[in-house]
Write a protein that holds these residues in place. Structure first.
Motif, PDB file in Angstrom:
ATOM      1  N   ALA A  16       0.833  -1.210   0.000  1.00  0.00           N
ATOM      2  CA  ALA A  16       0.000   0.000   0.000  1.00  0.00           C
ATOM      3  C   ALA A  16       0.866   1.259   0.000  1.00  0.00           C
ATOM      4  O   ALA A  16       0.575   2.215  -0.726  1.00  0.00           O
ATOM      5  CB  ALA A  16      -0.939  -0.007   1.196  1.00  0.00           C
ATOM      6  N   ALA A  17       1.927   1.260   0.774  1.00  0.00           N
ATOM      7  CA  ALA A  17       2.826   2.417   0.821  1.00  0.00           C
ATOM      8  C   ALA A  17       3.521   2.635  -0.512  1.00  0.00           C
ATOM      9  O   ALA A  17       3.671   3.775  -0.964  1.00  0.00           O
ATOM     10  CB  ALA A  17       3.856   2.223   1.932  1.00  0.00           C
ATOM     11  N   VAL A  18       3.918   1.558  -1.165  1.00  0.00           N
ATOM     12  CA  VAL A  18       4.561   1.675  -2.480  1.00  0.00           C
ATOM     13  C   VAL A  18       3.577   2.222  -3.505  1.00  0.00           C
ATOM     14  O   VAL A  18       3.916   3.093  -4.311  1.00  0.00           O
ATOM     15  CB  VAL A  18       5.138   0.312  -2.931  1.00  0.00           C
ATOM     16  CG1 VAL A  18       5.558   0.344  -4.382  1.00  0.00           C
ATOM     17  CG2 VAL A  18       6.300  -0.093  -2.037  1.00  0.00           C
ATOM     18  N   ILE A  19       2.344   1.747  -3.473  1.00  0.00           N
ATOM     19  CA  ILE A  19       1.317   2.244  -4.404  1.00  0.00           C
ATOM     20  C   ILE A  19       1.083   3.740  -4.184  1.00  0.00           C
ATOM     21  O   ILE A  19       0.984   4.511  -5.144  1.00  0.00           O
ATOM     22  CB  ILE A  19       0.010   1.441  -4.259  1.00  0.00           C
ATOM     23  CG1 ILE A  19       0.211   0.029  -4.800  1.00  0.00           C
ATOM     24  CG2 ILE A  19      -1.150   2.145  -4.963  1.00  0.00           C
ATOM     25  CD1 ILE A  19      -0.943  -0.914  -4.523  1.00  0.00           C
ATOM     26  N   LEU A  37      -1.911  11.134   2.323  1.00  0.00           N
ATOM     27  CA  LEU A  37      -1.592   9.759   1.936  1.00  0.00           C
ATOM     28  C   LEU A  37      -0.098   9.452   2.094  1.00  0.00           C
ATOM     29  O   LEU A  37       0.269   8.332   2.456  1.00  0.00           O
ATOM     30  CB  LEU A  37      -2.047   9.484   0.510  1.00  0.00           C
ATOM     31  CG  LEU A  37      -3.557   9.349   0.317  1.00  0.00           C
ATOM     32  CD1 LEU A  37      -3.889   9.142  -1.152  1.00  0.00           C
ATOM     33  CD2 LEU A  37      -4.120   8.227   1.157  1.00  0.00           C
ATOM     34  N   LEU A  38       0.766  10.416   1.852  1.00  0.00           N
ATOM     35  CA  LEU A  38       2.191  10.207   2.066  1.00  0.00           C
ATOM     36  C   LEU A  38       2.507   9.984   3.548  1.00  0.00           C
ATOM     37  O   LEU A  38       3.334   9.139   3.889  1.00  0.00           O
ATOM     38  CB  LEU A  38       3.001  11.381   1.525  1.00  0.00           C
ATOM     39  CG  LEU A  38       3.152  11.422   0.007  1.00  0.00           C
ATOM     40  CD1 LEU A  38       3.849  12.708  -0.411  1.00  0.00           C
ATOM     41  CD2 LEU A  38       3.914  10.213  -0.502  1.00  0.00           C
ATOM     42  N   ILE A  39       1.840  10.717   4.404  1.00  0.00           N
ATOM     43  CA  ILE A  39       2.029  10.509   5.847  1.00  0.00           C
ATOM     44  C   ILE A  39       1.549   9.122   6.249  1.00  0.00           C
ATOM     45  O   ILE A  39       2.216   8.419   7.014  1.00  0.00           O
ATOM     46  CB  ILE A  39       1.314  11.617   6.647  1.00  0.00           C
ATOM     47  CG1 ILE A  39       2.007  12.956   6.421  1.00  0.00           C
ATOM     48  CG2 ILE A  39       1.252  11.271   8.135  1.00  0.00           C
ATOM     49  CD1 ILE A  39       1.260  14.148   6.957  1.00  0.00           C
ATOM     50  N   VAL A  40       0.398   8.709   5.719  1.00  0.00           N
ATOM     51  CA  VAL A  40      -0.105   7.359   5.987  1.00  0.00           C
ATOM     52  C   VAL A  40       0.870   6.310   5.454  1.00  0.00           C
ATOM     53  O   VAL A  40       1.165   5.317   6.130  1.00  0.00           O
ATOM     54  CB  VAL A  40      -1.517   7.170   5.370  1.00  0.00           C
ATOM     55  CG1 VAL A  40      -1.948   5.715   5.408  1.00  0.00           C
ATOM     56  CG2 VAL A  40      -2.530   8.045   6.088  1.00  0.00           C
ATOM     57  N   GLY A  41       1.391   6.525   4.262  1.00  0.00           N
ATOM     58  CA  GLY A  41       2.361   5.599   3.680  1.00  0.00           C
ATOM     59  C   GLY A  41       3.625   5.494   4.511  1.00  0.00           C
ATOM     60  O   GLY A  41       4.152   4.391   4.709  1.00  0.00           O
ATOM     61  N   ALA A  43       3.801   6.026   7.728  1.00  0.00           N
ATOM     62  CA  ALA A  43       3.422   5.289   8.933  1.00  0.00           C
ATOM     63  C   ALA A  43       3.351   3.791   8.636  1.00  0.00           C
ATOM     64  O   ALA A  43       3.773   2.972   9.466  1.00  0.00           O
ATOM     65  CB  ALA A  43       2.074   5.790   9.453  1.00  0.00           C
ATOM     66  N   PHE A  44       2.832   3.432   7.470  1.00  0.00           N
ATOM     67  CA  PHE A  44       2.777   2.019   7.084  1.00  0.00           C
ATOM     68  C   PHE A  44       4.173   1.418   6.993  1.00  0.00           C
ATOM     69  O   PHE A  44       4.416   0.312   7.468  1.00  0.00           O
ATOM     70  CB  PHE A  44       2.064   1.854   5.745  1.00  0.00           C
ATOM     71  CG  PHE A  44       0.561   1.884   5.827  1.00  0.00           C
ATOM     72  CD1 PHE A  44      -0.113   2.012   7.015  1.00  0.00           C
ATOM     73  CD2 PHE A  44      -0.183   1.774   4.670  1.00  0.00           C
ATOM     74  CE1 PHE A  44      -1.497   2.031   7.067  1.00  0.00           C
ATOM     75  CE2 PHE A  44      -1.563   1.778   4.700  1.00  0.00           C
ATOM     76  CZ  PHE A  44      -2.223   1.911   5.904  1.00  0.00           C
ATOM     77  N   ILE A  45       5.106   2.138   6.381  1.00  0.00           N
ATOM     78  CA  ILE A  45       6.475   1.642   6.252  1.00  0.00           C
ATOM     79  C   ILE A  45       7.118   1.498   7.629  1.00  0.00           C
ATOM     80  O   ILE A  45       7.775   0.486   7.919  1.00  0.00           O
ATOM     81  CB  ILE A  45       7.312   2.577   5.349  1.00  0.00           C
ATOM     82  CG1 ILE A  45       6.835   2.511   3.905  1.00  0.00           C
ATOM     83  CG2 ILE A  45       8.798   2.245   5.444  1.00  0.00           C
ATOM     84  CD1 ILE A  45       7.049   1.174   3.229  1.00  0.00           C
ATOM     85  N   LEU A  46       6.938   2.492   8.474  1.00  0.00           N
ATOM     86  CA  LEU A  46       7.526   2.449   9.811  1.00  0.00           C
ATOM     87  C   LEU A  46       6.967   1.283  10.625  1.00  0.00           C
ATOM     88  O   LEU A  46       7.720   0.505  11.211  1.00  0.00           O
ATOM     89  CB  LEU A  46       7.286   3.767  10.549  1.00  0.00           C
ATOM     90  CG  LEU A  46       7.790   3.822  11.987  1.00  0.00           C
ATOM     91  CD1 LEU A  46       9.309   3.701  12.023  1.00  0.00           C
ATOM     92  CD2 LEU A  46       7.346   5.094  12.658  1.00  0.00           C
ATOM     93  N   THR A  47       5.651   1.152  10.663  1.00  0.00           N
ATOM     94  CA  THR A  47       5.049   0.075  11.454  1.00  0.00           C
ATOM     95  C   THR A  47       5.384  -1.297  10.879  1.00  0.00           C
ATOM     96  O   THR A  47       5.556  -2.251  11.634  1.00  0.00           O
ATOM     97  CB  THR A  47       3.524   0.239  11.569  1.00  0.00           C
ATOM     98  OG1 THR A  47       2.934   0.280  10.269  1.00  0.00           O
ATOM     99  CG2 THR A  47       3.168   1.489  12.350  1.00  0.00           C
TER     100      THR A  47
END
Length: 69
Positions: A16-19, A37-41, A43-47
């Motif tokens: 999802a982060a890559v997309i 969406l970049l902030i969410v991405g 956060a996804f990568i970090l978690t």
């Protein structure tokens, strides 16, 4: 910090982060939506990298399989 994310969960978040990143860099998304969406991405990568989701902790959720002895 006890890990609470399983492998599938981590893979889905990374994809999802890559997309999101691809959509941003190809200018499909822009403006405030892109920033959110970049902030969410991020956060996804970090978690995904640390296998821990603070929101899962609040709701006592774990997608990680328990190790059998």
């Amino acid at each position: 910090m006890k890990q609470n994310m399983g492998t599938l969960d981590r893979i889905v978040r990374t994809i999802a982060a890559v997309i999101i990143a691809v959509l941003y860099f190809t200018h499909v998304i822009s403006g405030m939506l892109a920033i959110i969406l970049l902030i969410v991405g991020l956060a996804f990568i970090l978690t995904s990298s640390i296998s821990f989701c603070p929101i899962y902790r609040v709701f006592n959720i774990s997608t990680k399989k328990e190790e059998q002895q």
